[in-house]
Design a protein around this motif. Structure first.
Motif: not given
Length: 301
Positions: A91-106
């Motif tokens: 779950f902690l690793a998923w939180i990191n992925l969530f942060g990446m998804s918010r910063r990901q440029r399309s």
């Protein structure tokens, strides 16, 4: 025989779908820029929601949920402790992925809205892809280890129906099958045709493997008296035949039809396939608990 363990059914199946989605995203991202940015975001959001639901469902199985943290004191001897730790780390690793998804440029937005792309922007995009792949990989490995730990909880000498490699293989096959199908549903408008075909082929392989292994598993059960009782319960239960129809035979026909006729873009068939396979796996997990002779799951805190 065992009981309907709805908290455990929901925890295991939903958790395995969540990890399966992350694993499929990692697989699709093995070559940089082959994973659509929007699909990455959707996959992260859906997997996170399912993982949270799974963790909440698991609390309803505990007699004292507020004391669950005490299980971490037995990491050296308890698979339950290892399961809890690994799912928390996942779950902690998923939180990191969530942060990446918010910063990901399309990538689509860059391609459509920019006439020039600087070297710095290209380098930044490459770094984002590399970090994304690493994050997906770490989350996948932790999640798969958590699923294996969940399965090992049930490998008990006092329960012949479970005291074998069956729980581990069943849990991993559910992860692979439903992870691929749900990813296919999420990416039905975002995946490339070749990617859709690969996911369908993977789903077909998991379904065939599940059916073949169940036949082997059934033959293993007949060795002991308790195992034979479990096998007799399975074969005489309407739930087993519903599971066989919904989880094996119907999905096999649909998967072969989709792959043979190149209809990988037919949304209705993909949704139907995923729904049937999902119901089949839920029934299969229910039967897993119901068919265990003389089992009483208890957790001490």
């Amino acid at each position: 025989m065992g009981d309907w363990e709805w908290p455990l059914i929901l925890f295991t199946v939903l958790g395995q779908i969540a990890i399966g989605i992350i694993v499929m995203l990692w697989w699709l991202d093995r070559d940089r820029d082959h994973l659509d940015t929007q699909l990455f975001k959707q996959g992260v959001y859906v997997s996170g929601g399912l993982l949270i639901l799974a963790l909440l469902a698991s609390l309803f199985h505990l007699g004292h949920p507020e004391a669950a943290y005490r299980a971490l004191a037995h990491l050296g001897s308890s698979w339950l402790s290892r399961e809890i730790l690994l799912f928390l780390l996942t779950f902690l690793a998923w939180i990191n992925l969530f942060g990446m998804s918010r910063r990901q440029r399309s990538s689509r937005a860059i391609g459509a809205g920019a006439t020039t792309i600087t070297t710095a922007e290209i380098a930044a995009g490459g770094q984002q892809s590399g970090n994304r792949s690493l994050g997906l990989g770490i989350t996948s490995v932790l999640g798969l280890l958590g699923i294996a730990s969940s399965a090992m909880i049930y490998v008990l000498p006092r329960v012949p129906a479970w005291n074998n490699v069956g729980p581990v293989l069943f849990f991993l096959l559910t992860t692979g099958l439903l992870g691929a199908l749900v990813t296919l549903v999420l990416g039905r408008k975002l995946l490339q045709p070749a990617q859709k075909k690969l996911l369908l082929q993977w789903s077909l392989g998991c379904t065939i493997a599940s059916l073949l292994f169940y036949v082997i598993y059934a033959s293993m059960l007949s060795v002991s008296m308790e195992g034979a009782a479990s096998l007799n319960f399975l074969l005489s239960s309407p739930l087993f035949w519903a599971r066989a129809l919904l989880g094996w035979f119907a999905p096999l026909l649909l998967l072969v039809n989709l792959l043979k006729n190149s209809q990988v873009a037919k949304t209705n068939l993909i949704l139907t396939l995923t729904l049937l396979a999902g119901l089949g796996e839920v029934l299969g997990r229910a039967l897993f608990y119901l068919s265990a002779t003389g089992i009483q799951i208890t957790v001490l805190f």
